[in-house]
Design an enzyme around this catalytic site. Structure first.
Site, PDB file in Angstrom:
ATOM      1  N   LYS A  15       0.855  -1.195   0.000  1.00  0.00           N
ATOM      2  CA  LYS A  15       0.000   0.000   0.000  1.00  0.00           C
ATOM      3  C   LYS A  15       0.886   1.238   0.000  1.00  0.00           C
ATOM      4  O   LYS A  15       1.753   1.390   0.848  1.00  0.00           O
ATOM      5  CB  LYS A  15      -0.925  -0.002   1.228  1.00  0.00           C
ATOM      6  CG  LYS A  15      -1.750   1.284   1.374  1.00  0.00           C
ATOM      7  CD  LYS A  15      -2.780   1.205   2.501  1.00  0.00           C
ATOM      8  CE  LYS A  15      -3.443   2.563   2.742  1.00  0.00           C
ATOM      9  NZ  LYS A  15      -4.416   2.531   3.848  1.00  0.00           N
ATOM     10  N   ASP A  27      -2.504  10.071   3.950  1.00  0.00           N
ATOM     11  CA  ASP A  27      -3.921   9.735   4.035  1.00  0.00           C
ATOM     12  C   ASP A  27      -4.647  10.753   4.909  1.00  0.00           C
ATOM     13  O   ASP A  27      -4.629  10.664   6.130  1.00  0.00           O
ATOM     14  CB  ASP A  27      -4.076   8.319   4.615  1.00  0.00           C
ATOM     15  CG  ASP A  27      -5.539   7.884   4.675  1.00  0.00           C
ATOM     16  OD1 ASP A  27      -6.396   8.586   4.090  1.00  0.00           O
ATOM     17  OD2 ASP A  27      -5.810   6.841   5.308  1.00  0.00           O
ATOM     18  N   LYS A  50     -10.203  12.814   8.115  1.00  0.00           N
ATOM     19  CA  LYS A  50      -9.813  12.377   9.461  1.00  0.00           C
ATOM     20  C   LYS A  50      -9.751  13.590  10.381  1.00  0.00           C
ATOM     21  O   LYS A  50      -9.538  14.712   9.917  1.00  0.00           O
ATOM     22  CB  LYS A  50      -8.410  11.749   9.426  1.00  0.00           C
ATOM     23  CG  LYS A  50      -8.347  10.369   8.794  1.00  0.00           C
ATOM     24  CD  LYS A  50      -6.928   9.817   8.874  1.00  0.00           C
ATOM     25  CE  LYS A  50      -6.789   8.502   8.124  1.00  0.00           C
ATOM     26  NZ  LYS A  50      -7.546   7.391   8.736  1.00  0.00           N
ATOM     27  N   ASP A  78       1.318   5.872   5.864  1.00  0.00           N
ATOM     28  CA  ASP A  78       0.406   5.060   5.063  1.00  0.00           C
ATOM     29  C   ASP A  78       1.037   4.498   3.783  1.00  0.00           C
ATOM     30  O   ASP A  78       0.379   3.828   2.992  1.00  0.00           O
ATOM     31  CB  ASP A  78      -0.865   5.852   4.736  1.00  0.00           C
ATOM     32  CG  ASP A  78      -2.116   4.991   4.823  1.00  0.00           C
ATOM     33  OD1 ASP A  78      -2.041   3.893   5.401  1.00  0.00           O
ATOM     34  OD2 ASP A  78      -3.163   5.422   4.301  1.00  0.00           O
ATOM     35  N   ASP A 121     -12.209   7.425   3.280  1.00  0.00           N
ATOM     36  CA  ASP A 121     -11.075   7.077   4.136  1.00  0.00           C
ATOM     37  C   ASP A 121     -10.755   5.578   4.072  1.00  0.00           C
ATOM     38  O   ASP A 121      -9.713   5.139   4.552  1.00  0.00           O
ATOM     39  CB  ASP A 121     -11.367   7.502   5.587  1.00  0.00           C
ATOM     40  CG  ASP A 121     -10.099   7.576   6.425  1.00  0.00           C
ATOM     41  OD1 ASP A 121      -9.002   7.513   5.841  1.00  0.00           O
ATOM     42  OD2 ASP A 121     -10.223   7.706   7.657  1.00  0.00           O
ATOM     43  N   GLU A 138      -9.577   4.016   1.653  1.00  0.00           N
ATOM     44  CA  GLU A 138      -8.970   4.176   0.334  1.00  0.00           C
ATOM     45  C   GLU A 138      -7.950   3.095   0.005  1.00  0.00           C
ATOM     46  O   GLU A 138      -7.733   2.768  -1.159  1.00  0.00           O
ATOM     47  CB  GLU A 138      -8.315   5.565   0.225  1.00  0.00           C
ATOM     48  CG  GLU A 138      -6.885   5.676   0.773  1.00  0.00           C
ATOM     49  CD  GLU A 138      -6.761   5.408   2.269  1.00  0.00           C
ATOM     50  OE1 GLU A 138      -7.783   5.525   2.981  1.00  0.00           O
ATOM     51  OE2 GLU A 138      -5.655   5.066   2.738  1.00  0.00           O
ATOM     52  N   ARG A 195      -7.985  -0.106   0.415  1.00  0.00           N
ATOM     53  CA  ARG A 195      -8.550  -1.281  -0.252  1.00  0.00           C
ATOM     54  C   ARG A 195      -8.901  -0.979  -1.708  1.00  0.00           C
ATOM     55  O   ARG A 195      -8.955  -1.879  -2.537  1.00  0.00           O
ATOM     56  CB  ARG A 195      -9.772  -1.786   0.531  1.00  0.00           C
ATOM     57  CG  ARG A 195     -10.934  -0.864   0.575  1.00  0.00           C
ATOM     58  CD  ARG A 195     -11.946  -1.231   1.652  1.00  0.00           C
ATOM     59  NE  ARG A 195     -11.465  -0.914   2.998  1.00  0.00           N
ATOM     60  CZ  ARG A 195     -12.125  -1.192   4.116  1.00  0.00           C
ATOM     61  NH1 ARG A 195     -13.294  -1.806   4.065  1.00  0.00           N
ATOM     62  NH2 ARG A 195     -11.634  -0.850   5.285  1.00  0.00           N
TER      63      ARG A 195
HETATM   64  N1  BES Z   1      -4.568   4.258   6.722  1.00  0.00           N
HETATM   65  C1  BES Z   1      -5.746   4.003   7.455  1.00  0.00           C
HETATM   66  C2  BES Z   1      -5.576   2.903   8.511  1.00  0.00           C
HETATM   67  C3  BES Z   1      -4.679   3.220   9.656  1.00  0.00           C
HETATM   68  C4  BES Z   1      -5.173   3.799  10.818  1.00  0.00           C
HETATM   69  C5  BES Z   1      -3.331   2.886   9.622  1.00  0.00           C
HETATM   70  C6  BES Z   1      -4.333   4.068  11.885  1.00  0.00           C
HETATM   71  C7  BES Z   1      -2.499   3.141  10.683  1.00  0.00           C
HETATM   72  C8  BES Z   1      -3.001   3.735  11.815  1.00  0.00           C
HETATM   73  C9  BES Z   1      -6.852   3.554   6.498  1.00  0.00           C
HETATM   74  O1  BES Z   1      -6.818   4.106   5.237  1.00  0.00           O
HETATM   75  C10 BES Z   1      -8.143   3.981   7.106  1.00  0.00           C
HETATM   76  O2  BES Z   1      -8.353   5.151   7.225  1.00  0.00           O
HETATM   77  N2  BES Z   1      -8.975   3.011   7.477  1.00  0.00           N
HETATM   78  C11 BES Z   1     -10.236   3.285   8.058  1.00  0.00           C
HETATM   79  C12 BES Z   1     -11.237   2.350   7.441  1.00  0.00           C
HETATM   80  C13 BES Z   1     -12.669   2.672   7.806  1.00  0.00           C
HETATM   81  C14 BES Z   1     -13.084   3.976   7.183  1.00  0.00           C
HETATM   82  C15 BES Z   1     -13.546   1.545   7.325  1.00  0.00           C
HETATM   83  C16 BES Z   1     -10.120   3.043   9.543  1.00  0.00           C
HETATM   84  O3  BES Z   1      -9.450   2.107   9.966  1.00  0.00           O
HETATM   85  O4  BES Z   1     -10.685   3.839  10.304  1.00  0.00           O
HETATM   86 ZN    ZN Z   2      -4.976   4.693   4.566  1.00  0.00          ZN
HETATM   87 MN    MN Z   3      -7.801   5.970   5.159  1.00  0.00          MN
END
Ligand code: BES
Ligand code: ZN
Ligand code: MN
Length: 494
Positions: free
Chosen positions: A263, A268, A275, A286, A345, A347, A349
């Site tokens: 990834k 992000d 966020k 990220d 967010d 993103e 996937r």
């Molecule tokens: N990059 C984040 C996941 C993440 C969070 C990595 C904290 C490291 C530390 C990812 O893109 C994300 O924002 N995921 C969301 C998914 C949700 C919207 C279904 C999440 O985990 O809140």
């Molecule tokens: Zn992310």
């Molecule tokens: Mn994200």
């Protein structure tokens, strides 16, 4: 840091510090000859300080000219039976930090007497190299440091039995290669996110492409559009930085072909599903999966495993610009599946959907992806352990085994088919967030599974271990380079 195995005798080696690792059972016998050289003062000192060989106990004793080394470090490693390679790695990190902070430049470590029959001396040497290097690493590019008086541990010598010299020398070299890949990844993660753009990652890949047996191809937005990567394109829309789809190919011969997909969201923000400030603070992390892939490629031509490795990075930023994807938008991935994007967010996937579809077309034996994919995985497994998902238990076992050998922690979570319902959309084939907020790491992995066809695949959710929020023994605050050593161990074991 330079490492060398030597057969020199501990009393004649001219170094700033000489370290002896001792167990609770035999710290007295192991140090008895040294004690005699030091006129009996060492054992007196150990007794006065209450030293018993317990794990982490540390004593520094000046030799006063009675040994060639200026100071003796006695380091307790605990009970013989309790000693593990990860314990030893941690102790090495502590030792390295002590030596470095007190201005030692040269360090010898006595490995002549084995600590426990359980652990081969070459394995000890391997994890000592890792602990010393990984533990003393600092990203100091932006620090005002006095370059003249900068503390730097420059040379480490392992004192070893003559019969094992060659074997240990090989172990050290191999370990140094793994460390170099890990530190390469750390530097990329730690750099400012406005510098580490998709273009920056592409240039880093191009530089690696100068190495033997490595070819690099960089695709831009036009190419990606032609490939039909609608999900990836949806993520980059809100950003002014051009995307770069990076492909590296290492040709080492052999029969197996492996895709490593990382990834590569260089920042992000969450996009329009923005966020909050606190959660955005560390989001330069990220692209850690991408950094791991590049870290592996940085050492492949030295390691020379007899396999073909394809590295893929769908690099872009996730920004809320005026052309950004809106919740409710529908994108079509390269494999033809349509996705209702309800949360911008989620993103990672989306970029992975297209990267994995592309990977399938390469007809590899295995696909392994690494992604800082979900906060939910951190809720499940904490900050140190990666979630592992697989559609092929044999491949899962190979990765789990390699992770155990390299001291990186992974734990398998299920691709629970009962939850598949939650990622179905009423208007498209899939939705990018599940209808339930429970099991978020699993539903994200189920989403990815829609794009790997029937190829044996492992997904590692490294959201937790990719980045330290505070110093730990082996990993300072910041990028970890998680996965590099697991992947090279896996490739070597094949
Ligand atoms: N990059 C984040 C996941 C993440 C969070 C990595 C904290 C490291 C530390 C990812 O893109 C994300 O924002 N995921 C969301 C998914 C949700 C919207 C279904 C999440 O985990 O809140
Ligand atoms: Zn992310
Ligand atoms: Mn994200």
């Amino acid at each position: 840091m330079k490492f060398k195995a030597k057969t020199a005798s501990w009393d004649k080696i001219e170094v700033d510090a000489l370290a002896v690792l001792v167990t609770e059972e035999d710290y007295q016998t192991v140090t008895s000859r040294m004690n005699i050289k030091l006129d009996g003062q060492l054992h007196n000192f150990l007794a006065n300080e209450g030293f018993s060989g317990k794990e982490g106990q540390f004593i520094a004793f000046p030799s006063g000219g009675r040994l060639a080394a200026k100071i003796v470090y006695v380091l307790g490693v605990g009970k013989k039976g309790d000693l593990t390679l990860s314990g030893l790695r941690k102790l090495a990190a502590t030792l390295g930090k002590k030596a470095k902070s007190s201005g030692k430049k040269t360090l010898a470590i006595d490995l002549v007497s084995e600590l426990t029959p359980k652990i081969a001396i070459s394995d000890s040497a391997r994890v000592l190299v890792e602990g010393l290097e990984l533990g003393t690493y600092r990203y100091e590019k932006y620090k005002t440091v006095d370059q003249e008086n900068k503390n730097e541990l420059t040379d480490v010598w392992f004192l070893v039995p003559p019969a094992k010299l060659q074997h240990i020398t090989n172990a050290i070299t191999n370990s140094q290669i793994g460390v170099a890949g890990t530190l390469f990844a750390r530097d990329l993660i730690n750099e400012s996110p406005t510098i580490t753009t998709p273009t920056y990652l592409a240039n880093a890949a191009m530089t690696l492409g100068r190495q033997k047996n490595i070819k690099v191809e960089i695709m831009d937005e036009k190419d990606v559009r032609k490939l039909g990567m609608g999900a990836y394109l949806a993520v980059t829309r809100g950003s002014a930085e051009p995307l770069k789809f990076i492909k590296l190919v290492y040709s080492g011969g052999g029969k197996k072909k492996i895709v490593l997909a990382g990834k590569g969201i260089t920042f992000d923000t969450g996009g329009l599903s923005l966020k909050d400030a606190k959660n955005m603070e560390t989001m330069k992390l990220d692209m850690s999966g991408a950094a791991t892939v590049l870290g592996v490629f940085s050492i492949l031509s030295q390691l020379k495993p007899a396999v073909t490795v394809i590295g893929l990075i769908a690099a872009c930023e996730n920004m809320p610009g005026s052309r950004a994807t809106k919740p409710g938008d529908i994108a079509v991935a390269m494999n033809g599946k349509s996705i209702e994007i309800l949360n911008t967010d989620a993103e990672g996937r989306l970029t992975l959907a297209d990267m994995l579809s592309y990977a399938v077309n390469e007809k590899p034996d295995y696909i392994i992806d690494l992604a800082t994919l979900t906060g939910a995985c951190m809720v499940a497994l904490g900050e140190e352990v990666a979630g592992l998902f697989t559609n092929n238990e044999k491949l899962g076992d190979l990765i789990t085994q390699a992770a155990a050998e390299s001291g990186e922690k992974v734990w398998q979570l299920p691709l629970e088919i009962e939850y598949r319902e939650t990622i179905k959309s009423h208007i498209a084939d899939l939705r990018n967030v599940a209808t339930s907020r429970y099991g978020g790491a699993i539903t994200a992995a189920l989403f990815l599974e829609e794009f790997v066809s029937n190829i044996p695949w492992v997904h590692m959710d490294i959201a937790g271990p990719a980045f330290e929020e505070k110093d730990t023994a082996v990993n300072p605050k910041g990028g970890v380079g998680f996965g590099v050593r697991t992947l090279i161990t896996f490739l070597e074991n094949l």
